[in-house]
Write a protein that holds these residues in place. Structure first.
Motif, PDB file in Angstrom:
ATOM      1  N   MET A   1       0.842  -1.179   0.000  1.00 26.21           N
ATOM      2  CA  MET A   1       0.000   0.000   0.000  1.00 26.21           C
ATOM      3  C   MET A   1       0.891   1.247   0.000  1.00 26.21           C
ATOM      4  N   ILE A   2       0.528   2.197  -0.837  1.00 25.90           N
ATOM      5  CA  ILE A   2       1.260   3.457  -0.933  1.00 25.90           C
ATOM      6  C   ILE A   2       0.642   4.450   0.040  1.00 25.90           C
ATOM      7  N   THR A   3       1.506   5.119   0.804  1.00 18.43           N
ATOM      8  CA  THR A   3       1.037   6.110   1.765  1.00 18.43           C
ATOM      9  C   THR A   3       1.644   7.472   1.456  1.00 18.43           C
ATOM     10  N   ARG A   4       1.078   8.503   2.039  1.00 23.23           N
ATOM     11  CA  ARG A   4       1.539   9.879   1.817  1.00 23.23           C
ATOM     12  C   ARG A   4       2.950  10.113   2.333  1.00 23.23           C
ATOM     13  N   ASN A   5       3.435   9.276   3.255  1.00 25.91           N
ATOM     14  CA  ASN A   5       4.754   9.461   3.847  1.00 25.91           C
ATOM     15  C   ASN A   5       5.881   8.780   3.072  1.00 25.91           C
ATOM     16  N   GLU A  39       8.244  13.456  -0.125  1.00 31.10           N
ATOM     17  CA  GLU A  39       7.170  12.512   0.171  1.00 31.10           C
ATOM     18  C   GLU A  39       5.991  12.767  -0.759  1.00 31.10           C
ATOM     19  N   VAL A  40       5.224  11.736  -1.005  1.00 36.36           N
ATOM     20  CA  VAL A  40       4.059  11.841  -1.883  1.00 36.36           C
ATOM     21  C   VAL A  40       3.131  12.958  -1.411  1.00 36.36           C
ATOM     22  N   GLY A  41       2.880  13.026  -0.118  1.00 41.59           N
ATOM     23  CA  GLY A  41       1.992  14.054   0.427  1.00 41.59           C
ATOM     24  C   GLY A  41       2.500  15.459   0.173  1.00 41.59           C
ATOM     25  N   HIS A  42       3.794  15.663   0.333  1.00 35.68           N
ATOM     26  CA  HIS A  42       4.368  16.985   0.094  1.00 35.68           C
ATOM     27  C   HIS A  42       4.305  17.332  -1.389  1.00 35.68           C
ATOM     28  N   GLY A  43       4.621  16.374  -2.238  1.00 39.95           N
ATOM     29  CA  GLY A  43       4.548  16.616  -3.682  1.00 39.95           C
ATOM     30  C   GLY A  43       3.144  16.999  -4.111  1.00 39.95           C
ATOM     31  N   ALA A  44       2.154  16.335  -3.537  1.00 35.70           N
ATOM     32  CA  ALA A  44       0.761  16.661  -3.854  1.00 35.70           C
ATOM     33  C   ALA A  44       0.434  18.082  -3.416  1.00 35.70           C
ATOM     34  N   ASP A  45       0.869  18.450  -2.220  1.00 38.06           N
ATOM     35  CA  ASP A  45       0.618  19.808  -1.720  1.00 38.06           C
ATOM     36  C   ASP A  45       1.262  20.857  -2.612  1.00 38.06           C
ATOM     37  N   VAL A  46       2.514  20.646  -2.986  1.00 39.03           N
ATOM     38  CA  VAL A  46       3.242  21.606  -3.816  1.00 39.03           C
ATOM     39  C   VAL A  46       2.560  21.799  -5.167  1.00 39.03           C
ATOM     40  N   HIS A  47       2.036  20.722  -5.703  1.00 36.52           N
ATOM     41  CA  HIS A  47       1.396  20.771  -7.028  1.00 36.52           C
ATOM     42  C   HIS A  47      -0.120  20.981  -6.944  1.00 36.52           C
ATOM     43  N   GLN A  48      -0.594  21.274  -5.743  1.00 35.89           N
ATOM     44  CA  GLN A  48      -2.014  21.541  -5.505  1.00 35.89           C
ATOM     45  C   GLN A  48      -2.910  20.404  -6.006  1.00 35.89           C
ATOM     46  N   ASP A  50      -5.098  16.990  -4.782  1.00 34.93           N
ATOM     47  CA  ASP A  50      -5.729  16.361  -3.632  1.00 34.93           C
ATOM     48  C   ASP A  50      -5.011  15.042  -3.338  1.00 34.93           C
ATOM     49  N   VAL A  51      -4.367  14.968  -2.198  1.00 37.97           N
ATOM     50  CA  VAL A  51      -3.536  13.814  -1.873  1.00 37.97           C
ATOM     51  C   VAL A  51      -4.361  12.541  -1.758  1.00 37.97           C
ATOM     52  N   ASP A  52      -5.575  12.628  -1.280  1.00 33.37           N
ATOM     53  CA  ASP A  52      -6.408  11.425  -1.147  1.00 33.37           C
ATOM     54  C   ASP A  52      -6.749  10.845  -2.522  1.00 33.37           C
ATOM     55  N   THR A  53      -7.038  11.711  -3.482  1.00 34.41           N
ATOM     56  CA  THR A  53      -7.333  11.256  -4.842  1.00 34.41           C
ATOM     57  C   THR A  53      -6.088  10.642  -5.465  1.00 34.41           C
ATOM     58  N   LEU A  54      -4.953  11.309  -5.289  1.00 33.94           N
ATOM     59  CA  LEU A  54      -3.693  10.785  -5.819  1.00 33.94           C
ATOM     60  C   LEU A  54      -3.393   9.415  -5.229  1.00 33.94           C
ATOM     61  N   LYS A  56      -5.420   7.275  -3.906  1.00 33.60           N
ATOM     62  CA  LYS A  56      -6.412   6.300  -4.386  1.00 33.60           C
ATOM     63  C   LYS A  56      -5.999   5.751  -5.745  1.00 33.60           C
ATOM     64  N   GLU A  57      -5.618   6.644  -6.652  1.00 31.73           N
ATOM     65  CA  GLU A  57      -5.246   6.210  -7.992  1.00 31.73           C
ATOM     66  C   GLU A  57      -3.907   5.471  -8.003  1.00 31.73           C
ATOM     67  N   LEU A  58      -2.979   5.893  -7.173  1.00 32.39           N
ATOM     68  CA  LEU A  58      -1.704   5.171  -7.085  1.00 32.39           C
ATOM     69  C   LEU A  58      -1.941   3.749  -6.593  1.00 32.39           C
ATOM     70  N   ASN A  59      -2.765   3.600  -5.565  1.00 30.23           N
ATOM     71  CA  ASN A  59      -3.026   2.267  -5.021  1.00 30.23           C
ATOM     72  C   ASN A  59      -3.857   1.414  -5.978  1.00 30.23           C
ATOM     73  N   GLU A  60      -4.725   2.044  -6.745  1.00 28.89           N
ATOM     74  CA  GLU A  60      -5.455   1.286  -7.776  1.00 28.89           C
ATOM     75  C   GLU A  60      -4.486   0.777  -8.837  1.00 28.89           C
ATOM     76  N   ALA A  61      -3.490   1.576  -9.182  1.00 31.60           N
ATOM     77  CA  ALA A  61      -2.517   1.186 -10.204  1.00 31.60           C
ATOM     78  C   ALA A  61      -1.712  -0.050  -9.788  1.00 31.60           C
TER      79      ALA A  61
END
Length: 64
Positions: A1-5, A39-48, A50-54, A56-61
């Protein structure tokens, strides 16, 4: 499982199929040195992104 950290590099190294998901969300930092520290969470924040959506799609992949 991929996490934001997890770092982007950790995710890509373990799950190379996630590259397309990162690209879809505009996180094109796969080739830069920051990927080993960012970290994935920080990258999502920097690029505006939504980390939860990201996540979700990473884990689906990786579940295909």
């Amino acid at each position: 499982m991929i996490t934001r950290n997890m770092t982007i590099e950790q995710v890509l190294r373990k799950y190379p199929q996630t590259r397309q998901v990162f690209s879809k969300f505009g996180l094109e930092c796969m080739e830069c040195q920051i990927a080993q520290f960012e970290e994935v969470g920080h990258g999502a924040d920097v690029h505006q992104v939504d980390v939860d959506t990201l996540l979700k799609e990473l884990n689906e992949a990786i579940s295909d």
